[in-house]
Design a protein around this motif. Structure first.
Motif, PDB file in Angstrom:
ATOM      1  N   ASP A 147      34.986  42.281  35.307  1.00 55.50           N
ATOM      2  CA  ASP A 147      34.187  41.818  36.450  1.00 55.50           C
ATOM      3  C   ASP A 147      35.035  41.332  37.627  1.00 55.50           C
ATOM      4  OD1 ASP A 147      31.774  42.377  35.216  1.00 55.50           O
ATOM      5  OD2 ASP A 147      31.549  40.352  34.380  1.00 55.50           O
ATOM      6  N   ASN A 148      36.283  40.966  37.367  1.00 56.96           N
ATOM      7  CA  ASN A 148      37.112  40.370  38.415  1.00 56.96           C
ATOM      8  C   ASN A 148      38.051  41.422  38.997  1.00 56.96           C
ATOM      9  OD1 ASN A 148      39.649  38.984  39.436  1.00 56.96           O
ATOM     10  ND2 ASN A 148      38.320  37.204  39.142  1.00 56.96           N
ATOM     11  N   ALA A 149      37.872  41.716  40.275  1.00 58.94           N
ATOM     12  CA  ALA A 149      38.645  42.786  40.918  1.00 58.94           C
ATOM     13  C   ALA A 149      40.138  42.490  40.929  1.00 58.94           C
ATOM     14  CB  ALA A 149      38.144  43.010  42.350  1.00 58.94           C
ATOM     15  N   GLN A 150      40.515  41.233  41.169  1.00 61.27           N
ATOM     16  CA  GLN A 150      41.927  40.861  41.197  1.00 61.27           C
ATOM     17  C   GLN A 150      42.558  41.024  39.817  1.00 61.27           C
ATOM     18  OE1 GLN A 150      44.037  40.265  43.660  1.00 61.27           O
ATOM     19  NE2 GLN A 150      45.693  39.967  42.167  1.00 61.27           N
ATOM     20  N   ALA A 151      41.821  40.603  38.789  1.00 60.39           N
ATOM     21  CA  ALA A 151      42.327  40.739  37.420  1.00 60.39           C
ATOM     22  C   ALA A 151      42.530  42.211  37.068  1.00 60.39           C
ATOM     23  CB  ALA A 151      41.346  40.096  36.438  1.00 60.39           C
ATOM     24  N   LYS A 152      41.578  43.043  37.465  1.00 61.43           N
ATOM     25  CA  LYS A 152      41.711  44.469  37.180  1.00 61.43           C
ATOM     26  C   LYS A 152      42.875  45.080  37.948  1.00 61.43           C
ATOM     27  CE  LYS A 152      37.292  45.740  37.690  1.00 61.43           C
ATOM     28  NZ  LYS A 152      36.054  46.559  37.592  1.00 61.43           N
ATOM     29  N   ALA A 153      43.106  44.598  39.159  1.00 57.98           N
ATOM     30  CA  ALA A 153      44.242  45.088  39.940  1.00 57.98           C
ATOM     31  C   ALA A 153      45.562  44.734  39.248  1.00 57.98           C
ATOM     32  CB  ALA A 153      44.211  44.514  41.351  1.00 57.98           C
ATOM     33  N   GLU A 154      45.634  43.532  38.674  1.00 52.34           N
ATOM     34  CA  GLU A 154      46.848  43.114  37.960  1.00 52.34           C
ATOM     35  C   GLU A 154      47.057  43.956  36.705  1.00 52.34           C
ATOM     36  OE1 GLU A 154      47.030  38.864  37.250  1.00 52.34           O
ATOM     37  OE2 GLU A 154      46.130  38.448  39.198  1.00 52.34           O
ATOM     38  N   VAL A 155      45.974  44.208  35.971  1.00 49.93           N
ATOM     39  CA  VAL A 155      46.083  45.019  34.758  1.00 49.93           C
ATOM     40  C   VAL A 155      46.427  46.461  35.126  1.00 49.93           C
ATOM     41  CG1 VAL A 155      44.835  45.902  32.743  1.00 49.93           C
ATOM     42  CG2 VAL A 155      44.535  43.520  33.446  1.00 49.93           C
ATOM     43  N   ALA A 156      45.846  46.967  36.216  1.00 46.48           N
ATOM     44  CA  ALA A 156      46.153  48.329  36.668  1.00 46.48           C
ATOM     45  C   ALA A 156      47.630  48.458  37.032  1.00 46.48           C
ATOM     46  CB  ALA A 156      45.285  48.700  37.862  1.00 46.48           C
ATOM     47  N   ALA A 157      48.180  47.444  37.683  1.00 45.68           N
ATOM     48  CA  ALA A 157      49.604  47.464  38.041  1.00 45.68           C
ATOM     49  C   ALA A 157      50.465  47.462  36.785  1.00 45.68           C
ATOM     50  CB  ALA A 157      49.948  46.262  38.921  1.00 45.68           C
ATOM     51  N   PHE A 158      50.054  46.690  35.784  1.00 47.41           N
ATOM     52  CA  PHE A 158      50.785  46.668  34.508  1.00 47.41           C
ATOM     53  C   PHE A 158      50.740  48.039  33.835  1.00 47.41           C
ATOM     54  CE2 PHE A 158      50.336  45.998  29.826  1.00 47.41           C
ATOM     55  CZ  PHE A 158      51.687  45.807  29.564  1.00 47.41           C
TER      56      PHE A 158
END
Length: 207
Positions: A147-158
């Motif tokens: 649900d959290n766009a920032q969290a998903k962006a961090e996981v996507a970068a990982f």
């Protein structure tokens, strides 16, 4: 690059940890058995460290590399130690016959984690549709939901740092359907594909 904490010392923790170190990420290992955690960190190399079970993880991204029935209890046990963290659930809650989900309701382990995690933590479902051997040897797409766009962006970068392609399927309610995709992959392995050396992905066509 990302700071990662792996909660768990099994095969998936080892595989993701190996990729994470190779991708230039900092890795911390936490396990109930401190000796196993120490051994895994040593095996991973690359400056991987160990943390004390239940303590505040060093990594901003915390991957619960645990069997599905252990994920929610462990997140609840860690409690406020996970405040502000991105919690990544990679589990597959298969039933005993591997043709359905252990929970019969339209929920997911990730959604249940969100209920017990600190309010400031974010939960992302990822990696559950990929067999470990494929993750070790291949370059599969990694589906994720949250649900959290920032969290998903961090996981996507990982995920990108691992040399893999992240694909966002939507909000955390989609984690239920990602768990269903996990069931589909097992069905394919036992039937139409006939082996475990494959992964589902997305092929795009230009008009």
């Amino acid at each position: 690059m990302s700071g990662i904490t792996l909660i768990g010392t099994g095969n998936m923790a080892r595989t993701i940890g190996t990729l994470a170190v190779a991708g230039g990420n900092t890795v911390e290992v936490m396990g109930r058995d401190q000796a196993k955690a120490d051994d895994l960190a040593k095996a991973l190399g690359g400056g991987a460290t160990t943390g004390k079970w239940g303590a505040v993880p060093a990594g901003d991204i915390v991957i619960t590399a645990l069997l599905y029935d252990g994920v929610v209890p462990v997140v609840a046990e860690y409690g406020d130690a996970l405040a502000g963290k991105v919690i990544v659930d990679i589990s597959n809650p298969f039933n005993a016959t591997f043709d359905g989900l252990a929970h019969s309701e339209e929920t997911s382990i990730a959604q249940e984690v969100a209920k017990v995690a600190p309010a400031s933590a974010s939960v992302v479902k990822a990696f559950n549709t990929i067999f470990r051997d494929v993750l070790e040897k291949g370059r599969p797409n990694v589906f994720m939901a949250g649900d959290n766009a920032q969290a998903k962006a961090e996981v996507a970068a990982f995920i990108t740092s691992l040399g893999l392609r992240p694909l966002d399927v939507g909000g955390l309610t989609m984690a239920h359907w990602l768990e269903g995709v996990g069931v589909v992959t097992v069905g394919l392995a036992g039937n139409g594909v006939g082996h475990w050396d494959f992964a589902l992905g997305v092929t795009e066509f230009s008009g």
